[in-house]
Design an enzyme around this catalytic site. Sequence first.
Site, short mmCIF file in Angstrom:
data_model
loop_
_atom_site.label_atom_id
_atom_site.label_comp_id
_atom_site.label_asym_id
_atom_site.label_seq_id
_atom_site.Cartn_x
_atom_site.Cartn_y
_atom_site.Cartn_z
N TYR A 66 -9.88 -0.66 2.81
CA TYR A 66 -9.35 -0.53 4.11
C TYR A 66 -8.97 0.94 4.65
CZ TYR A 66 -8.20 -5.14 5.98
OH TYR A 66 -8.36 -6.41 6.72
N HIS A 108 -4.20 -11.13 10.31
CA HIS A 108 -5.73 -10.95 10.25
C HIS A 108 -6.44 -12.15 9.85
CE1 HIS A 108 -9.28 -8.00 9.29
NE2 HIS A 108 -9.61 -9.10 10.29
N GLY A 157 4.48 1.13 -1.09
CA GLY A 157 5.37 1.49 -2.41
C GLY A 157 4.65 1.49 -3.54
N GLU A 158 3.36 0.61 -3.68
CA GLU A 158 2.96 0.51 -5.10
C GLU A 158 1.59 1.43 -5.04
OE1 GLU A 158 3.36 -4.12 -6.33
OE2 GLU A 158 1.95 -3.77 -4.88
N GLU A 201 25.54 -5.20 10.37
CA GLU A 201 24.11 -5.46 9.80
C GLU A 201 23.83 -6.75 9.73
OE1 GLU A 201 25.09 -3.62 5.97
OE2 GLU A 201 23.44 -2.09 6.28
N ASP A 224 0.84 -1.30 0.13
CA ASP A 224 0.07 0.04 -0.01
C ASP A 224 0.82 1.39 -0.03
OD1 ASP A 224 -2.14 -1.24 -0.07
OD2 ASP A 224 -3.02 -0.81 1.69
N ASP A 236 15.30 6.88 12.04
CA ASP A 236 16.20 7.38 12.12
C ASP A 236 16.46 7.98 13.32
OD1 ASP A 236 18.75 9.04 11.83
OD2 ASP A 236 18.12 10.07 9.95
CO CO Z 1 -7.19 -7.11 7.57
#
Ligand code: CO
Length: 627
Positions: free
Chosen positions: A375, A586, A294-295, A474, A292, A434
């Site tokens: 949503y 969910h 990044g696209e 890392e 939701d 950050d």
């Molecule tokens: Co859900």
Amino acid sequence: MSHPLDPLSAAELGEVCAVLRAEGLLGGPRLLSMLQLEEPPKDAVRAWQPGETLPRVARATLWDGAEQLVRIALVEVGGGVLNVQEAPGALASILALECQRAKDAVLRDERLHAALARRGITDLDTVHIEAWSFGSEVPKGIDATRRLVWTPMWLRPEPDSNVYAHPIEGLRTIVDLDSCEVLRVEEDEDSPPIPMTPGPYRADQTKAEVRLRDLAITQKDGPSFTVDGWGIRWERWRLRVGFDQREGLVLHDVRFDDGGRERPIAYRMSIAELVIPYGDKAPGAQRKQAFDTGEFSLGNFTNSLALGCDCLGEIVYLDVAVADALGNVREIPQAICMHEEDYGILWKHTDQNDHVEVRRSRRFVVSSIVTVNNYEYGYFWYLYQDGSIEFEAKLTGIVLTTAGEPGAPTPSATALEPGLLAPYHQHIFCARLDLDIDGGPNTLVEVESEPLPPGPLNPEGSSYTLRQTVLTRESTAQREVNPFTGRYWKVVNREVTGHLGAPVAYKLVPGRVTWPMASPESVIGRRAGFMYHHLWATPNRRDERYPAGEFPYQHPGGAGLPEWTAADRSLEDTDLVLWHVFGTNHIPRVEDWPVMSVERTGFMLLPVGFFGRNPGIDVAPPGSHCH
Ligand code: CO
């Protein structure tokens, strides 16, 4: 007075779009995918003084549908184009304009008309179509290097129907976003009937009348915070609110006034990705797996909030502005809500002679809500009077639905009504934190409780201690929660000693987390590789912004955190960025229908040895009878 981190204003966005058009970068097949503030380097912001002017630079991500090419243009407000770079192989995120064009093309397609007619649907106005990115393998015979959407659909029997009550299962199309060609109309041989039990939730449909008496929240002297542009002062906190078209709400430069000394805690905090993997094999669920952030660039879908509805009390709103695919600027009034909440008690003690001391907990809330198709997501940041910070995501709206044969087994979905199914899915967030504890440099330490070995240190078997491990690189900082050891992570400034000579720190306290059910080899597992650790840490790099990479759209996978951290850079005494992955698994409940009550997930940041004692001790009693 403007600040270098202020979001781009509507006027600035408009000016930049005009420059992009004049330079031929925008127009015709060349669309604007995102227009973001190119934040100045941290050093420049830290050195900036009020009254000084730093160049205001916008970062335009442009999609050329004819050349199938992403360009990134840096444009100085009032100064023209500084730089244009190409990103070969990258696909731009989906745009609202393109969604609409794709849906229009589908609705004109005669193959679709025939398939709908076989289901008894002849009125196209009753068909609700959504355009979704591809979250699974692109079917053979379709060029996966093109930008594609697939389109699930639902029936709208009445103009105000809850469409998600009526999924049209077994019928989908695939559309090329750039040519608007409907590449395929997919129709399954045996599809279940359209569930027809309505799912009304509007007040005029439900006639809801459970009522309570009025609850008024008033502050006769106004709120306790002051707002100067995007700069906020509340209690001993100082912060700047920001907004980004992709991430939505952002917090900058969070500080706490500790006895007249403004001590930095966080430089920038945002939710850098949100992915929703679906766990059902039904075609209508398998392809979802949407990013939701990044696209879809969820900041585009920020709600205008209403006083007394979304927000209660003495509210101060901030307006934001976004630019669309054609470079038109849209203002979103009342996009960000700021207010104070009474949050129960902060602390209390009754001593041996019955003397009582109690303090109310007031918290400062900055929030926004987005609507992405079915949503809603609320992003809520809370600041507390004891130096704590909390992030809470509020998930609400309508669960995504598919249809099945009424009464048939549903191994990966909850049956809501006869034939109406809500597939299992996960909401997986990744915060980019950050932190700059006392300005930095910072080091990451994992802390766990462990029993002491039996013997003089543990004579009765109940003694335990802390094991503290510096996560130096890392590779060693890719971690999961562990409630059995009370594991947490603290960000330490080893150059600043606090009380009793110990280095100052804040700790990340995970809240509700989940674990990806998708295998790492699956399409979504490869593309959202960041899901497989609850914590990652990297040295701060301005070009490492999003955990699934800059361009997740149809990306084959591996980008972002898995790629960057393969370098295994040192994390000690550096400008540290934490990436915290959290969320929910969910399993829809029947009670999530027809609209789901808010479900919460998030995390806290708490001072550990940052202060010399509880800063909440300085909070005055709420009334003379409270002490
Ligand atoms: Co859900």
